[in-house]
Design an enzyme around this catalytic site. Structure first.
Site, PDB file in Angstrom:
ATOM      1  N   ASP A  19       8.110   4.356   1.229  1.00  0.00           N
ATOM      2  CA  ASP A  19       7.141   3.468   0.591  1.00  0.00           C
ATOM      3  C   ASP A  19       7.737   2.059   0.536  1.00  0.00           C
ATOM      4  O   ASP A  19       8.899   1.894   0.145  1.00  0.00           O
ATOM      5  CB  ASP A  19       6.842   3.989  -0.821  1.00  0.00           C
ATOM      6  CG  ASP A  19       5.594   3.351  -1.385  1.00  0.00           C
ATOM      7  OD1 ASP A  19       4.661   4.089  -1.721  1.00  0.00           O
ATOM      8  OD2 ASP A  19       5.556   2.104  -1.489  1.00  0.00           O
TER       9      ASP A  19
ATOM     10  N   ALA B  33      -1.309  -1.244   3.156  1.00  0.00           N
ATOM     11  CA  ALA B  33      -2.212  -1.692   2.087  1.00  0.00           C
ATOM     12  C   ALA B  33      -3.408  -0.761   2.028  1.00  0.00           C
ATOM     13  O   ALA B  33      -3.693  -0.038   2.991  1.00  0.00           O
ATOM     14  CB  ALA B  33      -2.719  -3.118   2.381  1.00  0.00           C
TER      15      ALA B  33
ATOM     16  N   TYR C  96     -10.304  -6.123  -3.597  1.00  0.00           N
ATOM     17  CA  TYR C  96      -9.577  -6.021  -2.329  1.00  0.00           C
ATOM     18  C   TYR C  96      -9.259  -7.420  -1.787  1.00  0.00           C
ATOM     19  O   TYR C  96      -8.112  -7.745  -1.477  1.00  0.00           O
ATOM     20  CB  TYR C  96     -10.415  -5.226  -1.315  1.00  0.00           C
ATOM     21  CG  TYR C  96      -9.923  -5.378   0.101  1.00  0.00           C
ATOM     22  CD1 TYR C  96      -8.688  -4.853   0.484  1.00  0.00           C
ATOM     23  CD2 TYR C  96     -10.675  -6.078   1.053  1.00  0.00           C
ATOM     24  CE1 TYR C  96      -8.228  -5.022   1.781  1.00  0.00           C
ATOM     25  CE2 TYR C  96     -10.218  -6.236   2.342  1.00  0.00           C
ATOM     26  CZ  TYR C  96      -8.993  -5.711   2.704  1.00  0.00           C
ATOM     27  OH  TYR C  96      -8.531  -5.889   3.982  1.00  0.00           O
TER      28      TYR C  96
ATOM     29  N   LYS D  83      -5.514  -9.645  -1.434  1.00  0.00           N
ATOM     30  CA  LYS D  83      -4.992 -10.308  -0.226  1.00  0.00           C
ATOM     31  C   LYS D  83      -4.753 -11.800  -0.492  1.00  0.00           C
ATOM     32  O   LYS D  83      -3.794 -12.381   0.029  1.00  0.00           O
ATOM     33  CB  LYS D  83      -5.958 -10.106   0.947  1.00  0.00           C
ATOM     34  CG  LYS D  83      -6.061  -8.650   1.408  1.00  0.00           C
ATOM     35  CD  LYS D  83      -4.833  -8.233   2.208  1.00  0.00           C
ATOM     36  CE  LYS D  83      -4.927  -6.808   2.711  1.00  0.00           C
ATOM     37  NZ  LYS D  83      -3.827  -6.418   3.606  1.00  0.00           N
TER      38      LYS D  83
ATOM     39  N   GLY E 168     -22.586  -7.343  -2.217  1.00  0.00           N
ATOM     40  CA  GLY E 168     -21.476  -8.167  -1.726  1.00  0.00           C
ATOM     41  C   GLY E 168     -21.448  -8.357  -0.222  1.00  0.00           C
ATOM     42  O   GLY E 168     -20.470  -8.870   0.320  1.00  0.00           O
TER      43      GLY E 168
END
Ligand code: UDP
Length: 335
Positions: free
Chosen positions: A63, A87, A153, A157, A295
């Site tokens: 990991d 990710a 999400y 980023k 969205g």
């Protein structure tokens, strides 16, 4: 062109570590790096990746949040640069449990960067996304569009992109941030393709509808677009993989930090994608029209002139039928 020589040890080719290399885009990038002659290592915790997508001798099941072991690996293997994919990628899941995305994507990336700094590895290509723009003000979207994510999400980023901007400024940590549009297609000859679980992406869902006879739902047909369905910029995963190779070579040459959109510059509607699938497979797509998905902007198309001008990258597989054909070949093998 020969692979890049390792800048530190001139007798050998550069060693590239790919995090998340058992996932969709990571596994294709690993494959193209190896073809180009690099020494490649993959770190993946296999929580969502597939170990068959990586040659066993290159895979380290680990990991990226395990900073001690990551640092050791970076030192032991004399890694020259990292391409960071590891990710979570599901917009829907990120709205159910934002904390998962901040922990794995943002905090996980920070652990990796800390390990890299301790090991003295300061070149990174980062897997970013058009989701950092949210609903854009102008289309095609350039890199000057402001950060305006509309889901956790995209926010996770943005957090990592901002870390990289500061690390560049104060720690000489050089990075290329690649903001992808809609990754799709496959490399069926290499046994590589898209296998998300659960699958949420349009092309694999349309192909599955053909295979199972279960209709796929199209999210809305009343958008302000010529046929009423959403328009996206579909970029072949192998073209994306090659963008990573251009990016890592820029860093290995001592290039500065940059941010680039990666897309074809051409948009296709959901209906056009369906028609391409019908042309390629010769079968009708069972489908129904559902409500809009929250969205979803009507049109997302990249302006990727900056990447083309700076690094000489070109999308060589932009034809929609080619993309669908590769995805279809993979879907038939994977069944
Ligand atoms: N889409 C759809 N039905 C689905 C999945 C996606 O109509 O089951 C549409 C979605 O609304 C968008 C396009 O297909 O306009 C691409 O969606 P995808 O989830 O593949 O990628 P995204 O654009 O969300 O990154």
């Amino acid at each position: 062109m020969p692979p890049f020589r390792c800048p530190l040890h001139s007798e050998c080719v550069a060693t590239i570590l790919v995090t998340g290399g058992a996932g969709y885009i990571g596994s294709h990038t690993r494959y193209f790096l190896e073809k180009r002659g690099y020494s490649v290592l993959v770190v993946d915790n296999l929580s969502r990746g597939y170990k068959e997508a990586v040659p066993a001798e290159q895979l380290r099941v680990l990991d990226t949040r395990d900073g001690g072991r990551m640092e050791q690996l970076l030192r032991d293997e004399r890694v020259d640069a990292v391409i960071h994919f590891a990710a979570y990628i599901s917009v829907g899941e990120s709205t159910q449990a934002p904390e998962l995305y901040f922990e794995n994507n943002a905090s996980g990336s920070l652990s990796l960067f800390e390990a890299m700094l301790r090991a003295g590895v300061k070149r990174l290509v980062f897997s970013s996304t058009a989701a950092v723009y949210g609903i854009p003000q102008t289309v095609p979207i350039t890199e000057n569009e402001p950060y305006a994510p509309i889901n956790p999400y995209g926010e996770s980023k943005v957090m990592v992109e901002k870390m990289l901007e500061w690390l560049d400024r104060y720690r000489e940590f050089r990075s290329i941030r690649l903001r992808y549009f809609n990754a799709c297609g496959a490399e069926p000859e290499a046994g590589l393709g898209e296998r998300h679980d659960p699958e949420t992406h349009l092309i694999p869902l349309i192909l599955r509808a053909i295979q199972t006879g279960e209709p796929v739902t199209f999210f809305g047909n009343d958008y302000p677009t010529p046929d009423g369905t959403c328009i996206r910029d579909y970029i072949h995963v192998s073209d994306l993989a090659e963008a990573h190779i251009h990016a890592v070579e820029h860093l290995l040459r001592g290039g500065q930090s940059e941010v680039f959109n990666v897309g074809t510059g051409t948009g296709h509607s959901v209906k056009e994608v369906m028609e391409a699938v019908e042309r390629v497979t010769g079968k009708k797509v069972p489908h129904e029209i559902g409500p809009r998905r929250e969205g979803d902007p009507p049109v997302l198309v990249a302006d990727s002139q900056k990447l083309q001008a700076a690094l000489g990258w070109r999308p060589a597989r932009a034809d929609l039928d080619r993309i669908v054909s590769d995805a279809w070949q993979f879907a038939q093998r994977a069944r």
